[in-house]
Structure formats: structure tokens, C-alpha cells
Scaffold this motif. Structure first.
Motif, short mmCIF file in Angstrom:
data_model
loop_
_atom_site.label_atom_id
_atom_site.label_comp_id
_atom_site.label_asym_id
_atom_site.label_seq_id
_atom_site.Cartn_x
_atom_site.Cartn_y
_atom_site.Cartn_z
N LYS A 216 16.93 44.52 -40.83
CA LYS A 216 15.88 44.24 -39.84
C LYS A 216 14.55 43.92 -40.50
N ILE A 217 14.38 44.37 -41.74
CA ILE A 217 13.07 44.13 -42.36
C ILE A 217 13.10 43.08 -43.46
N ILE A 218 14.30 42.67 -43.84
CA ILE A 218 14.35 41.62 -44.88
C ILE A 218 13.76 40.33 -44.31
N ARG A 219 13.08 39.53 -45.18
CA ARG A 219 12.58 38.24 -44.70
C ARG A 219 13.78 37.45 -44.16
N PRO A 220 13.74 37.05 -42.88
CA PRO A 220 14.96 36.58 -42.21
C PRO A 220 15.72 35.48 -42.96
N HIS A 221 14.98 34.56 -43.63
CA HIS A 221 15.71 33.46 -44.27
C HIS A 221 16.52 33.92 -45.48
N LEU A 222 16.27 35.15 -45.94
CA LEU A 222 17.02 35.62 -47.10
C LEU A 222 18.39 36.19 -46.72
N LEU A 223 18.57 36.45 -45.42
CA LEU A 223 19.86 37.01 -44.98
C LEU A 223 21.02 36.08 -45.31
N SER A 224 20.73 34.76 -45.25
CA SER A 224 21.83 33.81 -45.48
C SER A 224 21.76 33.14 -46.86
N LEU A 225 20.92 33.68 -47.75
CA LEU A 225 20.77 33.06 -49.08
C LEU A 225 22.06 33.22 -49.88
#
Ligand SMILES: Cc1ncc(COP(=O)(O)O)c(C=O)c1O
Length: 365
Positions: free
Chosen positions: A8-17
């Protein structure tokens, strides 16, 4: 807070990196292949088959490990200054050239900025760009893997902040012309010229650094000096850029072992240069021999590696044969390079073994 959800707190675009496709260490390759570590031939990382200088190895004894290293990198920058002929105000050392690339993003790139990547090329640029939330525009190289200036022009817009030019390019091995770099330097963007393989090509644009505040040249001790495991590289740049990199880098980014090994390597340049010369000789011999094989194109290279392109499905077969024999080369998962792999140049014995296996797999008599 037991139910804390880190996603929930990770920068959202990094979730799919997608993770950077780094090369595996020897122990893992050994486990995967069932071949003992000391019998492996590791030609997937453009490492130096002759290792570090004996002086660098000796310098690693009795280090002041309990003390922090020098945040101003004075001895290191002085040694690089002597080697390159540039003043220390134009030099910043990093934990590998990789750290300088990362710093460039941290300092100059905001989410939404664009960067230009002249693909196929070294993967770290686009990887770091994605972490920074930048848009990566791909200016695909031409059929000979040379820069395509039209493609570059098409992809430059008001959001473009920087372009990476790798010379010699990894994995294709070719140089970028001086004229192309001078042309790009006229634009209002940062031009990063990655010369990680400079000692193998002897071709550089470092003489443009003092007059071009929009140029950063990258170098590394990983390849020619055999210090990949210690992580040390450097950037050459205008003093206006040095200021920011020195201010914003982690204060103790070069550890005492890397510092000692770098200083000792610069005391042993003649020996290291002999090793480089042997690699160049072996590379050119390999290139000729590989090009005698049908259905295989070995591209001319100014680095310590060769890109091999196969017709049909041969690359998979050959890659498999090499792997079965404990030889690891670098393959790629992009459409353009799906029938290619890159072989780092090893010792003479290693190169001969690689060649024999490729010849056999390709039924070359
Ligand atoms: C073109 C290029 N730039 C930079 C690097 C990274 O070098 P370093 O080991 O100094 O981080 C590599 C490593 O393979 C490379 O091929």
C-alpha cells in the motif's frame, strides 16, 4: 502493526517493475548445471578472465576496515586525474558505473521526464528510468546497430532530459561516431556517453567534457582492471555537474577495499594493459573463426565480447550445448536479439573450447 501491507505504501509504479536481468554468480550456475564451480566457464558478464592486478590483490591486506572511507574520494580522484589527464573537479567515483547512472537519475530526472535509450543497449538505463518514474523512449538502432539519428530526432520532445549513448555499445560492440556525439551535444539535453569498455576501444570523447556542461562520460574498473566484484567506476563531467554528484551521492560510497584496489591498479597499468591487449587479440581471432561458420554472424566488436546472431533456431541449440558443457554466455529476451547471444572473451583455452562446441553444434567441419 501485524497486518501492515507494504504494497500500500510502495510507489505504485514499482509494483509492476521487472527485476533487472543480472548475471548469476558461479555457485548458482554450478547448482543449476550440476557442473563443479571450478570447471565452469563464465562468459556472461564481460568480466576480465585474467582477474585483478597482483598489486590490487596485495593492497587488500591490512585495510583500515574499522574506519569510514574518504567522502571526498581525494586519493581516488587524484589517481583517476593522473590516468585521464582531467582535473579532479571533473571526476566523481561511484560504486561501479552503475551507481553513477543511478545518481544521474536521482539528481536530474523527475517522474514524467523522458529519457532516450538507443536500443538494443545496456539494460540499466531503462531499468533506472522506470524506477525514477521516467518515460523511456526507444530510439531503435539501424540494421548495423549504429545510432539512427532520425529515430533519435523523432523521439526527442520538450520532456526529454537525457540520452544514453554507449560506445562501444553493449551488446553489439560497435562504436558511436564522434560526429554523432558532437551533434547530440548541441541539443539542450544531457548526453551520457558510457565508455565502460574504453580500454578495449581506445576511443573516447573525454576531451569534450571541459567545454560541454551537458556531457557525462562513464568509465569503470570492472572490465579492464578486473575489479567487477569490488564495485568501482567513475564519471567524467563538467565541474557544474560534479558539484551535484558529489553533494548528493551517499557520503561513503566507495569502500576502503575498492579504494585500495583502484589505487594499486593505477600503479600496475602496464600489466593490466597487456591483459587487455591479449583479450583484444583473442577477440579478433574469435570473430574471424566464428564468422567462418554458416548461419552465424559475429559482429565486429570494440569491447571484450562478441554478439553472435544465428539464423533460424540455432541460437537455442547452441546455447543449450554450451550450457551443458558448463559454459555460460549472455542471452536476451527482446524480439530483436532473440536469435543472438553475447560471448565475453575468456582466456585462450576457454575461447577455443567455446569455439569447438559452437562448431560442433553448427556442424562446421
Ligand atoms: C555499457 C556498460 N555500462 C556500465 C556497466 C556497469 O559497470 P560497473 O560494473 O562499473 O557498474 C556495464 C557492465 O556490464 C556496461 O556493460
Amino acid at each position: 502493526m501485524k497486518n501492515f501491507n507494504i504494497n500500500k505504501i510502495i510507489r505504485p509504479h514499482l509494483l509492476s517493475l521487472k527485476t533487472y536481468d543480472a548475471v548469476n554468480p558461479p555457485d548458482l550456475l554450478s547448482k543449476k548445471s550440476g557442473i563443479p564451480e571450478n570447471e565452469l566457464i563464465k562468459l556472461n558478464g564481460n568480466e576480465n578472465p585474467y582477474g585483478a592486478s597482483p598489486k590490487a590483490i596485495a593492497a587488500l591486506k591490512n585495510l583500515p576496515m574499522h574506519l569510514y572511507p574518504d567522502p571526498d574520494q581525494i586519493k581516488i580522484r587524484n589517481a583517476i586525474s593522473k590516468y585521464t589527464g582531467l582535473p579532479i573537479d571533473n571526476i566523481v567515483a561511484g560504486a561501479g558505473a552503475d551507481e553513477i547512472i543511478d545518481l544521474i537519475f536521482r539528481i536530474f530526472i523527475s517522474p514524467g521526464d523522458s529519457i532516450l535509450d538507443c536500443s538494443p543497449t545496456f539494460g540499466m538505463y531503462s531499468f533506472c528510468a522506470k524506477i525514477a518514474g521516467a518515460n523511456v523512449k526507444f530510439a531503435e538502432r539501424d540494421s548495423k546497430y549504429d545510432l539512427d539519428i532520425n529515430e533519435i530526432e523523432k523521439n526527442i520532445n520538450e520532456n526529454t532530459k537525457l540520452i544514453f549513448i554507449t560506445s562501444p555499445n553493449n551488446p553489439t560492440g560497435n562504436l558511436v561516431s564522434y560526429e554523432h556525439i558532437k551533434y547530440l551535444l548541441k541539443k539542450e539535453i544531457l548526453v551520457v556517453v558510457d565508455e565502460a569498455y574504453f580500454e578495449f576501444s581506445k576511443s573516447s570523447v573525454q576531451n569534450l567534457v571541459l567545454d560541454h556542461p551537458n556531457l557525462i562520460v562513464l568509465r569503470t574498473m570492472s572490465k579492464w582492471a578486473g575489479l567487477a566484484g569490488l564495485r568501482i567506476g567513475y564519471g567524467l563531467m563538467h565541474s557544474s555537474a560534479t558539484k551535484y554528484l558529489m553533494e548528493i551521492k551517499p557520503p561513503y560510497n566507495i569502500n576502503v577495499a575498492a579504494e585500495a584496489a583502484l589505487l594499486a591498479s593505477f600503479e600496475d597499468v602496464d600489466l593490466l594493459q597487456k591483459n587487455v591487449d591479449m583479450i583484444i587479440e583473442n577477440r579478433d581471432w574469435m570473430n574471424i573463426e566464428l564468422n567462418k561458420i554458416n548461419n552465424l554472424t559475429a559482429y565486429p566488436s570494440f569491447g571484450n565480447y562478441i554478439l553472435c546472431e544465428f539464423t533460424k533456431n540455432y541460437s537455442k541449440t547452441v546455447y543449450g550445448e554450451l550450457e551443458e558443457n558448463g559454459i555460460f554466455v549472455r542471452k536476451f529476451n527482446t524480439e530483436r536479439l532473440k536469435n543472438s547471444f553475447r560471448i565475453s572473451i575468456g582466456t585462450e583455452v576457454q575461447n577455443k573450447k567455446v569455439l569447438q562446441i559452437i562448431q560442433k553444434a553448427m556442424k562446421y567441419e
